[in-house]
Design a protein around this motif. Structure first.
Motif, PDB file in Angstrom:
ATOM      1  N   LEU A 220      10.450  -1.773   5.878  1.00  0.00           N
ATOM      2  CA  LEU A 220      10.346  -0.167   6.647  1.00  0.00           C
ATOM      3  C   LEU A 220       8.839   0.119   6.836  1.00  0.00           C
ATOM      4  O   LEU A 220       9.043   0.626   7.922  1.00  0.00           O
ATOM      5  N   LEU A 221       7.724  -0.192   6.627  1.00  0.00           N
ATOM      6  CA  LEU A 221       6.725   0.137   7.094  1.00  0.00           C
ATOM      7  C   LEU A 221       5.642  -1.580   7.344  1.00  0.00           C
ATOM      8  O   LEU A 221       6.340  -2.265   6.854  1.00  0.00           O
ATOM      9  N   ARG A 222       5.140  -1.208   8.488  1.00  0.00           N
ATOM     10  CA  ARG A 222       3.800  -3.121   8.024  1.00  0.00           C
ATOM     11  C   ARG A 222       2.363  -2.701   9.127  1.00  0.00           C
ATOM     12  O   ARG A 222       2.486  -1.701   9.395  1.00  0.00           O
ATOM     13  N   ILE A 223       1.873  -2.634   8.273  1.00  0.00           N
ATOM     14  CA  ILE A 223       0.486  -1.997   9.180  1.00  0.00           C
ATOM     15  C   ILE A 223      -0.180  -3.430   9.634  1.00  0.00           C
ATOM     16  O   ILE A 223       0.110  -4.783   9.362  1.00  0.00           O
ATOM     17  N   VAL A 224      -0.538  -2.889  10.904  1.00  0.00           N
ATOM     18  CA  VAL A 224      -0.749  -3.810  12.245  1.00  0.00           C
ATOM     19  C   VAL A 224      -1.758  -3.407  12.867  1.00  0.00           C
ATOM     20  O   VAL A 224      -2.026  -4.880  13.118  1.00  0.00           O
ATOM     21  N   ARG A 225      -2.607  -2.658  12.034  1.00  0.00           N
ATOM     22  CA  ARG A 225      -4.167  -2.740  12.412  1.00  0.00           C
ATOM     23  C   ARG A 225      -5.006  -2.127  11.685  1.00  0.00           C
ATOM     24  O   ARG A 225      -4.772  -1.419  11.075  1.00  0.00           O
ATOM     25  N   GLY A 226      -6.026  -2.336  11.297  1.00  0.00           N
ATOM     26  CA  GLY A 226      -7.197  -2.276  10.271  1.00  0.00           C
ATOM     27  C   GLY A 226      -6.574  -2.176   8.315  1.00  0.00           C
ATOM     28  O   GLY A 226      -5.673  -3.232   8.082  1.00  0.00           O
ATOM     29  N   VAL A 227      -7.006  -1.939   7.412  1.00  0.00           N
ATOM     30  CA  VAL A 227      -7.301  -2.147   6.374  1.00  0.00           C
ATOM     31  C   VAL A 227      -6.926  -0.768   5.523  1.00  0.00           C
ATOM     32  O   VAL A 227      -7.723  -0.620   5.172  1.00  0.00           O
ATOM     33  N   PRO A 228      -5.974   0.394   5.676  1.00  0.00           N
ATOM     34  CA  PRO A 228      -6.054   1.150   4.461  1.00  0.00           C
ATOM     35  C   PRO A 228      -6.175   0.976   3.406  1.00  0.00           C
ATOM     36  O   PRO A 228      -6.145   0.246   2.443  1.00  0.00           O
ATOM     37  N   THR A 229      -7.108   2.489   3.131  1.00  0.00           N
ATOM     38  CA  THR A 229      -7.358   2.012   1.409  1.00  0.00           C
ATOM     39  C   THR A 229      -5.624   2.321   0.649  1.00  0.00           C
ATOM     40  O   THR A 229      -4.397   3.184   0.794  1.00  0.00           O
ATOM     41  N   ALA A 230      -5.785   2.509  -0.481  1.00  0.00           N
ATOM     42  CA  ALA A 230      -5.307   2.481  -1.375  1.00  0.00           C
ATOM     43  C   ALA A 230      -4.320   4.283  -1.132  1.00  0.00           C
ATOM     44  O   ALA A 230      -2.917   4.268  -1.038  1.00  0.00           O
ATOM     45  N   GLU A 231      -5.063   5.582  -1.123  1.00  0.00           N
ATOM     46  CA  GLU A 231      -5.248   6.966  -0.779  1.00  0.00           C
ATOM     47  C   GLU A 231      -4.008   6.597   0.185  1.00  0.00           C
ATOM     48  O   GLU A 231      -3.494   7.445   0.146  1.00  0.00           O
ATOM     49  N   GLU A 232      -4.993   6.097   1.563  1.00  0.00           N
ATOM     50  CA  GLU A 232      -4.479   5.860   2.755  1.00  0.00           C
ATOM     51  C   GLU A 232      -2.545   5.538   2.461  1.00  0.00           C
ATOM     52  O   GLU A 232      -1.715   6.038   2.992  1.00  0.00           O
ATOM     53  N   LEU A 233      -2.074   4.667   2.216  1.00  0.00           N
ATOM     54  CA  LEU A 233      -0.973   4.002   1.877  1.00  0.00           C
ATOM     55  C   LEU A 233      -0.228   4.892   1.238  1.00  0.00           C
ATOM     56  O   LEU A 233       0.918   5.125   1.401  1.00  0.00           O
TER      57      LEU A 233
END
Length: 69
Positions: A7-20
């Motif tokens: 459903l979602l895919r992170i394509v740039r950066g390294v998000p924190t658990a809170e951001e996710l």
């Protein structure tokens, strides 16, 4: 669920658990695009809404409301 696109895919950066968590919360709580259409409003209910009967407030509106169309 094998072989399905995520459903979602992170394509740039390294998000924190809170951001996710914030992203997932925003996606889950958004209104659905497809769903049942709202029930149509009855003519009687629409007649009570301002401007729905062709008579708008202004000079002469009181007199015009009693005249036939």
């Amino acid at each position: 669920m094998c072989g399905e696109e995520p459903l979602l895919r992170i394509v740039r950066g390294v998000p924190t658990a809170e951001e996710l968590a914030a992203l997932v919360g925003a996606v889950v709580t958004r209104p659905r695009a497809a769903g049942p259409a709202p029930a149509p409003t009855s003519t009687w209910a629409r007649s009570g809404r301002p401007g729905s009967n062709g008579h708008l407030p202004g000079p002469g509106a009181w007199r015009a409301s009693a005249l036939p169309r």
